[in-house]
Scaffold this motif. Structure first.
Motif, short mmCIF file in Angstrom:
data_model
loop_
_atom_site.label_atom_id
_atom_site.label_comp_id
_atom_site.label_asym_id
_atom_site.label_seq_id
_atom_site.Cartn_x
_atom_site.Cartn_y
_atom_site.Cartn_z
N GLN A 127 0.87 -1.18 0.00
CA GLN A 127 0.00 0.00 0.00
C GLN A 127 0.90 1.22 0.00
N SER A 128 0.43 2.29 -0.59
CA SER A 128 1.25 3.50 -0.53
C SER A 128 0.51 4.58 0.26
N PHE A 129 1.26 5.28 1.07
CA PHE A 129 0.69 6.31 1.94
C PHE A 129 1.47 7.60 1.74
N HIS A 130 0.87 8.73 2.05
CA HIS A 130 1.65 9.97 2.04
C HIS A 130 1.87 10.51 3.45
N ALA A 131 1.06 10.13 4.42
CA ALA A 131 1.23 10.65 5.78
C ALA A 131 1.43 9.53 6.80
N VAL A 132 0.73 8.42 6.59
CA VAL A 132 0.88 7.28 7.51
C VAL A 132 2.22 6.60 7.27
N GLY A 133 2.87 6.20 8.35
CA GLY A 133 4.13 5.49 8.22
C GLY A 133 5.35 6.40 8.18
N GLU A 134 5.13 7.71 8.27
CA GLU A 134 6.25 8.66 8.22
C GLU A 134 6.65 9.07 9.65
N PRO A 135 7.94 9.23 9.88
CA PRO A 135 8.39 9.63 11.23
C PRO A 135 8.27 11.15 11.44
N VAL A 136 7.06 11.68 11.27
CA VAL A 136 6.91 13.14 11.36
C VAL A 136 7.11 13.61 12.80
N THR A 137 7.48 14.88 12.91
CA THR A 137 7.80 15.45 14.22
C THR A 137 6.56 15.50 15.11
N ARG A 138 6.77 15.19 16.37
CA ARG A 138 5.73 15.19 17.38
C ARG A 138 5.02 16.56 17.45
N VAL A 139 3.70 16.55 17.41
CA VAL A 139 2.94 17.79 17.59
C VAL A 139 3.19 18.35 18.98
#
Lengths: 158, 452, 332
Positions: B15-27
């Motif tokens: 599956q391809s995601f653009h936001a899920v699975g990314e190590p984005v910075t903690r809110v």
């Protein structure tokens, strides 16, 4: 009880606050000056969350009578960043390494790190471990905090 | 950062995601490191008052009399709250989903059941005045026999310490939560080896860096703004409404960002009394635990005791388990009854055992109450069960890795609580860990899979 | 006097979600006129990063850039019901609610875009970068911002959605304990390498090797932080912490950080962690709860390693130096 108006330079601004003999510097920071980034974690000198620098020396503000700060300079976590868009290298490293989870201990951790790097620009890992030994964290397991401080040291001394 | 490893499972479709699975910075992390993070205690209120509890020095005692006059004469004293001020002074948190009996006093009434239980709340202009006034409350006690050990508390001659008259939490008509699966005696008869062992775990604190607390501010339109660091806003709102007899639409809970919880911030105690205090004084009331109260008064993870008896075949298959467990919930069970049921669903651990018998007890003692904590009902069982696995492995001379892998549950297996296993991956995490430490598993173990 | 090396393992599973259910969580999603999306919750961020994963799940489902999604939580006057952040339920329950709400909002967004582009909504796709395209005709597109502007000022239509996730309450059978308590299990296996000093009884944890199966890591950095912080807490539970040094007697309870023992940075072992994923059919994008299970495998792994090192089996927690020395004496 003795009451006195003290003059204290907090984050480069001179402040005049009337305090009692048993008023702590922690309470002055939080209740009088609204600097709530100085955290009250235990009020017994056990967790380091309330750490500030008095004339450049790391201090637990919960154990410091406010009167002892009379005529001195105090730096708190709110004074560490040049501006919201220009964070200190320690703060940037904490963000990059995910060194803060709930955030409560971070104020004191950053102050302890800054106190270390101000006097020891090229610390060893053991130096960092010792420098934060008075600061308790319940979330991170500490490793990412040590990593962040070492990286900030590299940046600052480069 | 961990190493992500792809292991084949039926659900692992690309599956391809653009936001899920990314190590984005903690809110919110920028606020954490600059001091900008605002927590409950960081909001300022005009005319804030401070609440301190008068606490019992005894583990179990009758309250013969209480004299508040010394407190009332203390400069800065505003008001005291005692049991009679609490509209519904008996609860259990899980009453929200129909679980009982109610067992907990919000303020002690007639009897104190643990050292540190609150008998009166003192509200004063400053924290110092509240502490001074509280120290001047005179209480006469008649000490009662106390019990601390779970098995002592269940003996016939033990002092009864609860309001419902039993030192255990009743599960329907039973004194414990039961698991009955297969025929455990038959399993023991078929076993080659029996392994029996007792395990104990101690109580621990959650130690959130931000202590538990609430500030309640009455509003001009007759509502209450409840600033709290609770882990469950609507959960505690509903309970507060009941305890304080204030309709829920008059309560507005504000929080959502908390300095650590680990399960310790769902007790409601500070909310109930701050709300009642604000209601009865018309002033904003702050009730925050001190660090000492957080350690000694707020709930802990329960201490547990387990007796495990396992029947094992010589090849390592576990064919029967009997487990008797006791959770020490202290004077009030709070959420421990629930953790005990959660533990009951974990008696075989992640293994498939065909015959399982368990009696899981939630036991009252004269200790500081216990409640939920990270790993609720399971953490301590894992200590016991996984220690037991190594004891079994040594006793029958089977490699501990093999023992775990041949008993590991798989998709389609029936668990002891009669739920079919799905989405299992115990075998794969064991295989990967063996590989990580350079332990070359035999081929028959490498070939195992959790799914058909 | 000598130091003894030992290695021990443990394998565990952990349920996702509040035991027995009965715990709904809701989410509301709406667009502003400028193309920002707000997600309104009453779930609590304790430091586990709930707001962060809510933002990722909403952005993913809506098909919009992460930075255009903002999370509002913590006000029961505006947020829908959440039972709370506990029981490894937060990401699972909240995430499912956010997906439901975001899907409903996305459908409205696409229907407005379809009218603007004069195509069927089924033919539209989002690029995650702020534009909505006609499938197969990449030059035919409209920005999310323009769609939101048109929704507000052109046609007067709200771009919003509602979501609720509930695992229904399940009552255990009083006789057999038959029950449906969870929404799947996460898994872990941990190896602890330790050194025991037979003179002091002190256990020094040198290294943890762990493999976790987490369903799907919505945010690998946050999962990593849970694993590392959780391992520290598990080690602390195994070797240090107690509120009751003479348990079950309550006397001598620690009062603060100087009396309540926990390991610090100097005691943190090296860690080597692996994560594998078996997506959970009931979880948002396959999630299993990992917030609690990360502290569970360490205590038995350490106890087993101590046995490996010095041949004594400690069966009560915490495993203090006194217990080790007493056991060594008893064995001798």
């Amino acid at each position: 009880m003795t009451v006195k108006t003290i003059a204290v330079t907090v984050n480069n601004v001179e402040r005049h606050v009337t305090v009692k003999a048993d008023t702590t510097l922690l309470d002055v920071m939080r209740d009088e000056l609204g600097l709530t980034g100085v955290r009250a974690g235990c009020r017994r000198g056990g967790c380091g969350s309330c750490s500030v620098m008095i004339d450049g020396a790391l201090s637990f503000s919960c154990l410091t009578p406010a009167m002892r700060a009379d005529g001195r300079t105090v730096e708190t976590i709110e004074g560490v960043a040049a501006s919201p868009s220009d964070l200190h290298p320690i703060q940037r490293a904490f963000i990059k390494h995910g060194s803060s989870q709930c955030g409560f201990c971070s104020s004191g951790m950053v102050m302890s790190a800054k106190a270390l790097l101000d006097r020891t620009p090229k610390p060893t890992r053991d130096d960092v471990v010792e420098a934060i030994s008075g600061n308790t964290c319940r979330c991170t397991g500490y490793a990412s905090i040590v990593d962040a401080i070492l990286e900030a040291a590299d940046e600052l001394s480069a | 950062m961990y190493r992500k490893k792809h292991v084949e499972f039926p659900e692992n479709t690309p599956q391809s995601f653009h936001a899920v699975g990314e190590p984005v910075t903690r809110v919110g992390i920028e606020g954490n490191v600059t001091g900008g993070l605002k927590l409950t205690e960081d909001y300022a209120f005009n005319g804030l008052t401070h609440l301190t509890m008068v606490r019992s020095p005894h583990h179990h005692a009758k309250i013969v009399s209480m004299d508040l006059s010394g407190a009332e004469a203390t400069p800065g004293f505003i008001r005291a709250l005692t049991a009679k001020d609490v509209p519904n002074n008996i609860i259990t948190p899980m009453q929200l989903i129909g679980i009982g009996p109610k067992d907990e006093r919000i303020i002690a009434q007639d009897v104190v059941r643990y050292k540190g239980e609150g008998l009166a709340a003192i509200i004063a202009e400053t924290p110092e005045a509240a502490a001074e006034a509280a120290s001047k409350v005179k209480v006469e006690y008649e000490e009662l026999p106390a019990v601390f050990d779970v098995e002592e508390a269940l003996k016939d001659d033990a002092p009864i310490i609860t309001l419902h008259g039993k030192n255990y939490f009743p599960y329907e008509d039973h004194h414990c939560r039961r698991i009955r699966f297969g025929d455990v005696e038959q399993g023991f008869a078929e076993a080659d080896v029996i392994v029996e062992q007792r395990y104990d775990t101690g109580p621990v604190e959650h130690v959130p860096m931000e202590v538990t607390g609430t500030i309640c501010e009455p509003t001009a339109d007759g509502r209450f703004n409840v600033y709290t660091n609770t882990q469950g806003l609507f959960f505690i709102l509903a309970l507060s409404s009941y305890v304080c007899d204030i309709p829920p639409h008059k309560l507005r809970f504000l929080g959502g960002v908390t300095g650590g919880g680990f399960g310790g911030k769902v007790d409601g105690v500070t909310e109930y009394l701050a709300i009642l205090g604000a209601h009865l004084t018309g002033r904003p009331v702050k009730y925050f635990y001190s660090r000492q109260e957080e350690m000694q008064i707020s709930s802990t993870r329960a201490g547990w005791r387990f007796y495990i008896k396992d029947g094992v075949k010589n090849d390592g298959r576990i064919v029967a388990r009997k487990l008797v467990g006791y959770a020490n919930c202290g004077a009030y069970n709070r959420l421990v009854n629930y953790g005990v049921t959660k533990g009951a669903a974990h008696v075989p651990g992640p293994y498939t055992i065909p015959n399982v018998y368990a009696d899981m007890h939630c036991v009252y003692t004269n200790r500081q109450p216990a409640s939920a904590m990270r790993g609720f009902g399971v953490t301590m069982m894992d200590f016991a069960i996984e220690s037991q696995m190594d004891i079994i492995a040594e006793k029958i001379g089977v490699d501990p890795w093999r023992l775990r892998l041949i008993n590991a549950y798989k998709d389609g297996d029936m668990k002891a609580h009669r739920k079919e296993a799905e989405g299992t991956a115990l075998i794969e995490v064991i295989q990967e860990t063996a590989a990580a430490i350079g332990y070359d598993l035999p081929e028959d173990l490498k070939a195992l899979k959790s799914y058909a | 006097m000598a130091k003894h090396f030992g290695r021990g393992m443990a394998a565990i599973s952990y349920p996702t979600g509040m035991n027995l259910g009965g715990d709904p969580t809701g989410a509301l999603v709406y667009a502003t006129s400028s193309g920002e999306f707000k997600v309104t919750l009453s779930s609590v961020d304790l430091g586990q990063g709930l707001r962060t994963v809510a933002r990722q799940i909403a952005a993913e489902t809506l098909g919009v850039p992460l930075e255009t999604v903002n999370i509002q939580t913590g006000d029961t006057d505006t947020g829908p019901h959440c039972h709370g952040s506990f029981a490894s339920r937060g990401t699972h329950r909240m995430g499912n609610a956010v997906i439901a709400a975001a899907k409903e909002a996305r459908d409205v967004m696409l229907s407005i875009a379809a009218d603007m582009l004069e195509v069927d909504a089924e033919d539209l796709e989002t690029d995650g970068e702020g534009r909505i395209h006609v499938a197969g005709a990449p030059d035919k597109s409209v920005s999310v911002t323009d769609v939101c502007l048109n929704g507000h000022f052109g046609i007067g239509k709200t771009i919003s959605g509602r979501g609720m996730y509930l695992k229904e309450f399940n009552t255990p059978d009083p006789e057999t304990g038959a029950m449906d308590p969870d929404d799947g299990h996460a898994h872990a296996c941990c190896v602890a390498e330790i050194e025991v000093d037979d003179e002091t009884g002190i256990v020094d944890v040198k290294k943890f090797y762990s493999t976790y199966e987490v369903g799907r890591a919505i945010n690998p950095a946050l999962v990593d932080q849970q694993i590392i912080g959780g391992a520290w807490m598990g080690m602390s539970y195994a070797l240090f912490e107690t509120t009751s040094p003479y348990n079950p007697t309550p006397d001598h309870a620690p009062a603060d950080f100087t009396e309540y023992l926990m390991p610090h940075a100097a005691e943190v072992p090296e860690m080597e962690n692996i994560v594998i994923e078996r997506p959970n059919p009931t979880g948002p994008y396959g999630v299993k709860g990992v917030g609690e299970m990360v502290s569970n495998a360490q205590s038995p792994a350490i106890a087993n390693a101590i046995y490996d090192a010095i041949g004594v089996r400690i069966t009560s927690l915490p495993i203090t130096p006194e217990k080790i020395l007493d056991a060594l004496d008893a064995k001798a």
